[in-house]
Scaffold this motif. Structure first.
Motif, short mmCIF file in Angstrom:
data_model
loop_
_atom_site.label_atom_id
_atom_site.label_comp_id
_atom_site.label_asym_id
_atom_site.label_seq_id
_atom_site.Cartn_x
_atom_site.Cartn_y
_atom_site.Cartn_z
N PHE A 252 0.88 -1.17 0.00
CA PHE A 252 0.00 0.00 0.00
C PHE A 252 0.91 1.22 0.00
O PHE A 252 1.54 1.55 1.01
N SER A 253 1.00 1.86 -1.14
CA SER A 253 2.01 2.90 -1.37
C SER A 253 1.82 4.10 -0.46
O SER A 253 0.70 4.57 -0.23
N ILE A 254 2.96 4.58 0.06
CA ILE A 254 2.96 5.85 0.79
C ILE A 254 3.92 6.82 0.09
O ILE A 254 4.54 7.67 0.71
N SER A 255 4.01 6.67 -1.23
CA SER A 255 4.76 7.64 -2.01
C SER A 255 3.97 8.95 -2.06
O SER A 255 2.73 8.94 -1.97
N PRO A 256 4.65 10.08 -2.17
CA PRO A 256 3.93 11.36 -2.19
C PRO A 256 2.97 11.46 -3.37
O PRO A 256 3.32 11.08 -4.49
N THR A 257 1.80 11.95 -3.11
CA THR A 257 0.82 12.19 -4.16
C THR A 257 1.15 13.51 -4.87
O THR A 257 2.05 14.25 -4.45
N ALA A 258 0.38 13.79 -5.92
CA ALA A 258 0.58 15.06 -6.63
C ALA A 258 0.36 16.23 -5.69
O ALA A 258 1.07 17.24 -5.74
N ALA A 259 -0.65 16.10 -4.81
CA ALA A 259 -0.94 17.16 -3.84
C ALA A 259 0.22 17.32 -2.85
O ALA A 259 0.60 18.44 -2.49
N ASP A 260 0.79 16.18 -2.42
CA ASP A 260 1.95 16.22 -1.51
C ASP A 260 3.13 16.92 -2.18
O ASP A 260 3.81 17.76 -1.57
N SER A 261 3.38 16.56 -3.43
CA SER A 261 4.50 17.15 -4.16
C SER A 261 4.35 18.65 -4.31
O SER A 261 5.31 19.42 -4.17
N LEU A 262 3.11 19.08 -4.58
CA LEU A 262 2.85 20.52 -4.73
C LEU A 262 3.06 21.24 -3.40
O LEU A 262 3.65 22.33 -3.36
N ALA A 263 2.60 20.62 -2.31
CA ALA A 263 2.76 21.24 -0.99
C ALA A 263 4.25 21.37 -0.62
O ALA A 263 4.68 22.41 -0.10
N ILE A 264 5.02 20.33 -0.92
CA ILE A 264 6.46 20.38 -0.62
C ILE A 264 7.14 21.43 -1.49
O ILE A 264 8.01 22.17 -1.02
N LYS A 265 6.74 21.50 -2.75
CA LYS A 265 7.32 22.50 -3.64
C LYS A 265 7.07 23.91 -3.10
O LYS A 265 7.97 24.76 -3.08
N ILE A 451 20.94 23.28 1.58
CA ILE A 451 19.68 22.76 2.12
C ILE A 451 19.15 21.69 1.17
O ILE A 451 19.14 21.87 -0.04
N GLU A 452 18.73 20.58 1.75
CA GLU A 452 18.10 19.51 0.98
C GLU A 452 16.81 19.10 1.68
O GLU A 452 16.81 18.80 2.87
N LYS A 453 15.70 19.11 0.93
CA LYS A 453 14.40 18.73 1.48
C LYS A 453 13.84 17.56 0.69
O LYS A 453 13.68 17.63 -0.53
N ALA A 454 13.56 16.45 1.39
CA ALA A 454 13.08 15.25 0.72
C ALA A 454 11.64 15.40 0.27
O ALA A 454 10.82 16.07 0.92
N LEU A 455 11.35 14.78 -0.85
CA LEU A 455 9.98 14.73 -1.39
C LEU A 455 9.29 13.56 -0.70
O LEU A 455 9.52 12.40 -1.05
N SER A 456 8.46 13.82 0.28
CA SER A 456 7.86 12.75 1.08
C SER A 456 6.35 12.88 1.14
O SER A 456 5.78 13.94 0.85
N ALA A 457 5.73 11.79 1.52
CA ALA A 457 4.27 11.77 1.62
C ALA A 457 3.80 12.55 2.84
O ALA A 457 4.46 12.55 3.89
N SER A 458 2.66 13.16 2.70
CA SER A 458 2.07 13.90 3.83
C SER A 458 1.50 12.93 4.84
O SER A 458 1.27 11.74 4.55
N SER A 459 1.22 13.42 6.03
CA SER A 459 0.61 12.57 7.06
C SER A 459 -0.76 12.07 6.60
O SER A 459 -1.17 10.95 6.92
N LYS A 460 -1.47 12.88 5.82
CA LYS A 460 -2.78 12.48 5.30
C LYS A 460 -2.64 11.29 4.35
O LYS A 460 -3.41 10.32 4.41
N THR A 461 -1.65 11.36 3.47
CA THR A 461 -1.41 10.26 2.53
C THR A 461 -1.01 9.00 3.27
O THR A 461 -1.49 7.90 2.97
#
Length: 694
Positions: A252-265, A451-461
């Motif tokens: 059951f994937s916990i990869s970042p969704t499109a919404a997660d990616s946008l939020a991190i961006k 600075i390096e920030k990982a592209l990660s899944a949100s707590s909601k995802t």
């Protein structure tokens, strides 16, 4: 720094298990694979060898030390595979130590005190002494450092010295045992001649083939007798060296969704805007970065290539990013750039503040020494008098070192000054008076605030994925796991032949907890938890339990299905050749609709058919055939073959029989060592409970 620094730098290499394993690895190899049930074991017993129990209290630190070694060797943080490697390394060392020690006693092998002294300090010391006490620049043994180490009365030095001496004795015993086994091996002239002929006799032949792919799989119906026949003919292949298990699982994937990616961006863009205005670059980077990069001058190639290739072309004051590379955003401020030496040769005097009344007095003493040196004072003599570092016996000489070798304060002074400079700096070790003796090379370096920030899944995802996994785990119990998963639209993956201690499984990056659970379950059980991987939650079911020994047909039936199908196809293709009934290859080729393929200069020892594959049965048959005769059909790995030998070219007689035997003895001696150790293992009572702990 000094002796304690030396010990800290060498501690990982002097530990008994690490060195011992490295030396006996050639004996152990893949032979040491013992998977035993663990459910009756004592709670603290990792395993036992001939009744001698190994406690987790003594085994655990060795594993931890192994993990640290692998981290130093490969870089990065510890992971499941590093841990598995360290566990295997520690276990193999315990096994080798116990079994070989018994064998040494049985054979009367020992190392006398005179031998040990000679191995420590003699004209031809132990390879371990040469390895750990040689000057890296000259490659010569540094006897002053060695004697300083051996004579030290510091508790840590005494402990490490005892360990090193024990390991030198072990290595000497292993050498004696190795020589004993190897000297028992003999190669006859007939064996040498056969080996030479197999590698040099050439065969020229022609063949016609019918590939298995020419028969559709759907047209072949496999019976129980087909499986049984293949199994009985190849039973030796199904010997299971250690217990293994298999499981099927759903992720059951916990990869970042499109919404997660946008939020991190958006978050990264906000950080970048604030970073541009930050007054304290290094502090801002340290607080906001997921990856910590030292705030010091870096040489090219030390950071992510996407950033590295750009920032080294930018002037000081430049800002780069955000740049998405791999699975993270990178942002960098180029704080400073310069051309700097590639390496520095230096000497120092280290003053311990605790021994002179505090840091202020240590700095004053360092300044006084700097003044004396500037007026012509002898640096080497002052180092011998005032330095607390082990290098004082060499006049404070540290040799030549590159960036990243010394602590930042020391490095900045050594690389930032000029040849001939005398500098005073403070570090975690004390106050240094540094003499820059020589600077070598010149290349660009940059100081970055990074600075390096990982592209990660949100707590909601993550919560949504966990809920789906939890629902599936509850609902699948009592049902057909595979069928139910497919009904729900989930893909089922399979992991077969998973051994108790392995740190990997197909498609899973952190499977140790899952594997431990698999070894506590019964066949058919759905494992009780949701297992957390880096980018997925996993639910699994145990599908097979394969004990040590010859596996039954049912355990390998699925695995051998392609081979059984090919065996059935081979019967059909042989019949097709036999029906052709022709006297020549050309006629046979015409009747079966294939071409005649010529092959030149094939040797028995390398049974590769150009453009086809390795075909052992075909090449073996060729070298046993008479020239000019059409063969019976031969079943190979890729298809069925009929051939005719054109002729053989025999090699010239062996020019040097001694050299031929010598080469064979090297290989045979290595195999004999492994065989000897395997025999020791087979005759020992070994219980392996590692899966319970790791």
């Amino acid at each position: 720094m000094g002796l304690m620094t030396f010990l800290r730098n060498r501690a990982g290499y002097i530990l008994v298990f690490a060195i011992g394993f490295a030396i006996v690895a050639f004996l152990v190899g893949d032979a040491i694979n013992v998977g035993k049930p663990f459910w009756a074991a004592n709670q603290k017993v990792v395993g036992s060898i001939d009744g001698n129990e190994i406690s987790i209290d003594e085994f655990g630190p060795k594993v931890e030390q192994g993990v640290n070694q692998f981290k130093q060797q490969y870089g990065g943080s510890a992971n499941a595979q590093m841990t598995a490697m360290a566990v295997d390394q520690a276990w193999n060392a315990e096994l080798a130590k116990a079994l070989l020690t018994k064998e040494y006693d049985r054979l009367g092998l020992n190392v006398s005190e005179d031998e040990l002294l000679d191995l420590l300090q003699g004209a031809n010391p132990s390879p371990l002494i040469k390895q750990y006490f040689s000057n890296p620049q000259t490659g010569q043994l540094d006897r002053a450092t060695l004697m300083n180490f051996l004579k030290s009365k510091e508790p840590q030095a005494l402990q490490q010295s005892a360990m090193l001496q024990e390991e030198i004795k072990n290595q000497a015993l292993q050498t004696k045992y190795t020589n004993l086994v190897r000297n028992s091996v003999y190669v006859t002239s007939l064996e040498a001649t056969d080996e030479y002929t197999n590698r040099n006799k050439l065969a020229n032949f022609k063949y016609v083939s019918l590939d298995y792919t020419s028969v559709p799989d759907a047209s072949v119906k496999l019976s129980d007798a087909d499986y049984s026949d293949y199994y009985e003919q190849n039973k030796a292949r199904f010997n299971n060296a250690q217990e293994s298990r298999g499981f099927e699982y759903v992720t059951f994937s916990i990869s970042p969704t499109a919404a997660d990616s946008l939020a991190i961006k958006n978050q990264v863009e906000k950080i970048a805007a604030d970073f541009k205005l930050a007054k304290n670059d290094s502090l801002f980077a340290a607080v906001n970065s997921d990856v910590k990069v030292p705030y010091t001058f870096l040489t090219k190639g030390k950071i992510d290539p996407a950033v590295d290739s750009v920032v080294f072309a930018l002037p000081a004051g430049s800002f780069y990013g955000p740049k998405l590379s791999g699975n993270s955003y990178k942002i960098a401020k180029v704080v400073d750039t310069r051309f700097s030496p590639d390496s520095v040769k230096a000497a120092h005097i280290l003053i311990d503040p605790a021994k002179v009344g505090g840091e202020d007095k240590a700095v004053k003493l360092a300044d006084s020494l700097k003044g004396l040196i500037a007026k012509g004072g002898n640096f080497a003599e002052l180092a011998k008098t005032y330095s607390v570092d082990g290098s004082k016996d060499k006049g404070g000489e540290l040799g030549t070192f590159a960036r990243g070798t010394m602590v930042p304060e020391f490095e900045n002074a050594a690389f930032g000054g000029s040849t001939g400079d005398i500098k005073v700096v403070k570090s975690q070790f004390g106050v240094h008076v540094i003499k820059i003796e020589k600077q070598i090379g010149n290349s660009k370096v940059v100081k970055l605030a990074y600075i390096e920030k990982a592209l990660s899944a949100s707590s909601k995802t993550q919560a949504a994925a966990y809920k789906a996994a939890s629902t599936f785990l509850n609902d699948v119990k009592g049902k057909d796991f595979n069928k139910f998963a497919q009904e729900k639209g989930y893909k089922v993956a399979v992991a077969d032949k998973v051994t108790p201690t392995q740190g990997f499984a197909p498609g899973l990056d952190n499977p140790r907890k899952l594997i431990q659970a698999a070894y506590e379950a019964d066949k058919g059980d759905v494992l009780p938890e949701i297992y957390n991987m880096t980018d997925a939650y996993v639910v699994a079911r145990l599908t097979s339990v394969n004990p040590k020994g010859t596996l039954p047909l049912e355990a390998v039936k699925k695995e051998i299905e392609p081979m059984v199908r090919n065996a059935v196809k081979a019967k059909l293709l042989k019949e097709k050749f036999e029906k052709a009934g022709a006297a020549s290859l050309d006629q046979i080729a015409a009747k079966v609709g294939r071409t005649v393929n010529p092959v030149q200069n094939i040797v028995f020892a390398n049974p590769i058919i150009p453009g086809v594959a390795q075909e052992n049965a075909l090449v073996g048959s060729v070298f046993g055939a008479q020239p000019g005769k059409v063969s019976a059909p031969v079943q190979g790995d890729r298809g069925v073959y009929v051939f005719s030998v054109d002729g053989f070219t025999n090699p010239a007689p062996i020019a040097n029989m001694f050299k031929q035997k010598e080469g064979m003895l090297l290989s045979l001696g290595q195999r004999s060592l492994s065989a000897a150790f395997q025999a020791l293992q087979d005759n020992a009572k070994i219980k392996d409970n590692r899966v319970k702990f790791y």
